[in-house]
Design an enzyme around this catalytic site. Structure first.
Site, PDB file in Angstrom:
ATOM      1  N   HIS A 202     -21.559 -43.639  -4.040  1.00  0.00           N
ATOM      2  CA  HIS A 202     -21.153 -45.045  -4.007  1.00  0.00           C
ATOM      3  C   HIS A 202     -21.355 -45.593  -2.600  1.00  0.00           C
ATOM      4  CE1 HIS A 202     -17.709 -42.866  -2.421  1.00  0.00           C
ATOM      5  NE2 HIS A 202     -17.280 -43.995  -1.871  1.00  0.00           N
ATOM      6  N   ASP A 204     -19.259 -48.388   0.104  1.00  0.00           N
ATOM      7  CA  ASP A 204     -17.952 -49.021   0.269  1.00  0.00           C
ATOM      8  C   ASP A 204     -18.139 -50.533   0.339  1.00  0.00           C
ATOM      9  OD1 ASP A 204     -16.778 -46.525   0.343  1.00  0.00           O
ATOM     10  OD2 ASP A 204     -16.801 -46.402   2.531  1.00  0.00           O
ATOM     11  N   HIS A 259     -22.851 -42.658  -0.226  1.00  0.00           N
ATOM     12  CA  HIS A 259     -22.304 -41.350   0.121  1.00  0.00           C
ATOM     13  C   HIS A 259     -21.536 -40.772  -1.054  1.00  0.00           C
ATOM     14  CE1 HIS A 259     -19.408 -44.490   1.177  1.00  0.00           C
ATOM     15  NE2 HIS A 259     -18.428 -43.605   1.058  1.00  0.00           N
ATOM     16  N   ARG A 269     -10.183 -29.640   0.758  1.00  0.00           N
ATOM     17  CA  ARG A 269     -10.632 -30.636   1.725  1.00  0.00           C
ATOM     18  C   ARG A 269      -9.657 -31.802   1.737  1.00  0.00           C
ATOM     19  NH1 ARG A 269     -14.117 -35.232   2.154  1.00  0.00           N
ATOM     20  NH2 ARG A 269     -15.327 -35.178   4.095  1.00  0.00           N
TER      21      ARG A 269
END
Length: 335
Positions: A202, A204, A259, A269
């Site tokens: 996607h 941002d 990304h 993570r």
């Protein structure tokens, strides 16, 4: 103190497109104390829409503290976390990303950067955590607001944007529609046969995003030739991502970077992303100082509220800006 995170229950049939082969590439690294930092920032925004920042001025102990408090929250029993969900859009969420069927291997907290505008869901987050968590969040948001406005000021100076603060003002004012997201990608009990989606590809929608994570890999960006590139994690640094809104205001000179996050490790993570957005009523269009001729504008004017609503109706990987691009006039010569 080390806390072992309890893996949440997630679907495991979320695989990365095998045609996308990650390859190594040199990500721009910008030292904010360098005299030519603003020149480097503009170059990185043009070539990658993405860069790493060192010597950023944010205290290391604040980063460590907020990460640990986020870990503590995600380690809570699901019955307590669920009291802060499902997100509205703020609050606690798992697996489901947005309202249109996108899924990922994660759980997350989404907070309004203006904590005075708390929802019932975000209140529940702080109700079940120590006061130090909220204090760390408030200080972190303050630092991210400072840093995001600083980056945009440097862009303004390098591009000689007039009037001054045309960009940075949008993230400084109290009406700024910014938010903080904390993601937890649980460790895998078994090593997957192939990479799985943690958070799908996607861009941002905001102006810029400031991302910081622990030392677990997983973040990838898509470069100009369509290749996916692994980003080496660095818990002491920040990564800056150009968003759709800044792409429009620079008339495509800066590109919002596509990304994603993949999960291919047994280590969990943790990432924290500050999305610096303009006020809801702000009119977004290419800056006239960068596009002297109106006919050269690539995008129609829209408000941030309109774009945000449009983005909310799309799938994660959809090209949202297409609805706002100017189309060439129809001509019989094109038939």
């Amino acid at each position: 103190m080390v806390i072992v995170l309890q893996p949440a229950s997630f679907d495991s049939n979320l695989y990365v497109n095998p045609k996308c082969k990650p390859r190594p590439v040199l990500i721009p690294v910008i030292d904010l104390t360098d005299s030519d930092a603003k020149t480097q920032i503009v170059k990185a925004c043009e070539e990658f829409g993405f860069f790493k920042v060192i010597n950023h001025g944010v205290r290391p102990d604040l980063l460590t503290q907020l990460e640990q408090e986020a870990i503590n929250f995600f380690a809570l029993h699901h019955s307590l976390k669920d009291k802060a969900g499902p997100p509205d859009p703020f609050g606690y969420g798992t697996k489901r990303i947005g309202p249109n069927g996108d899924l990922g291997w994660l759980e997350y907290i989404l907070l309004n950067a203006n904590l005075c505008l708390e929802s019932h869901k975000t209140t529940a987050i702080f109700r079940h955590t120590p006061a130090i968590f909220r204090e760390a969040v408030e200080e972190y948001i303050k630092e991210m607001k400072r840093m995001s406005s600083k980056f945009l000021e440097m862009v303004e100076e390098e591009l000689k944007i007039e009037p001054k603060e045309k960009l940075s003002r949008l993230v400084k004012v109290k009406e700024s529609d910014s938010c903080l997201r904390m993601n937890h990608y649980p460790e895998k009990e078994e090593t997957p046969v192939k990479e799985e989606i943690g958070f799908g590809e996607h861009t941002d929608p905001q102006l810029i995003s400031l991302l910081r994570s622990n030392d677990t890999e997983g973040l990838q960006i898509c470069v100009k030739d369509g290749t996916w590139v692994d980003v080496t994690p660095d818990h002491s640094s920040f990564f800056v991502l150009v968003g759709d809104t800044l792409q429009v205001m620079t008339n495509g000179r800066f590109k919002s970077v596509k990304h994603r996050v993949v999960t291919n490790t047994k280590r969990s993570r943790i990432s924290m992303i500050y999305f610096a957005g303009p006020p809801l009523s702000e009119k977004i269009a290419p800056l006239s100082c960068l596009v002297p001729k109106q006919d050269d504008c690539l995008y129609n004017e829209f408000t941030w509220s309109q774009y945000k609503l449009s983005a909310y109706k799309t799938k994660l990987g959809d090209y949202r800006l297409g609805l706002f691009e100017k189309r060439p006039p129809f001509s019989l010569s094109n038939v």
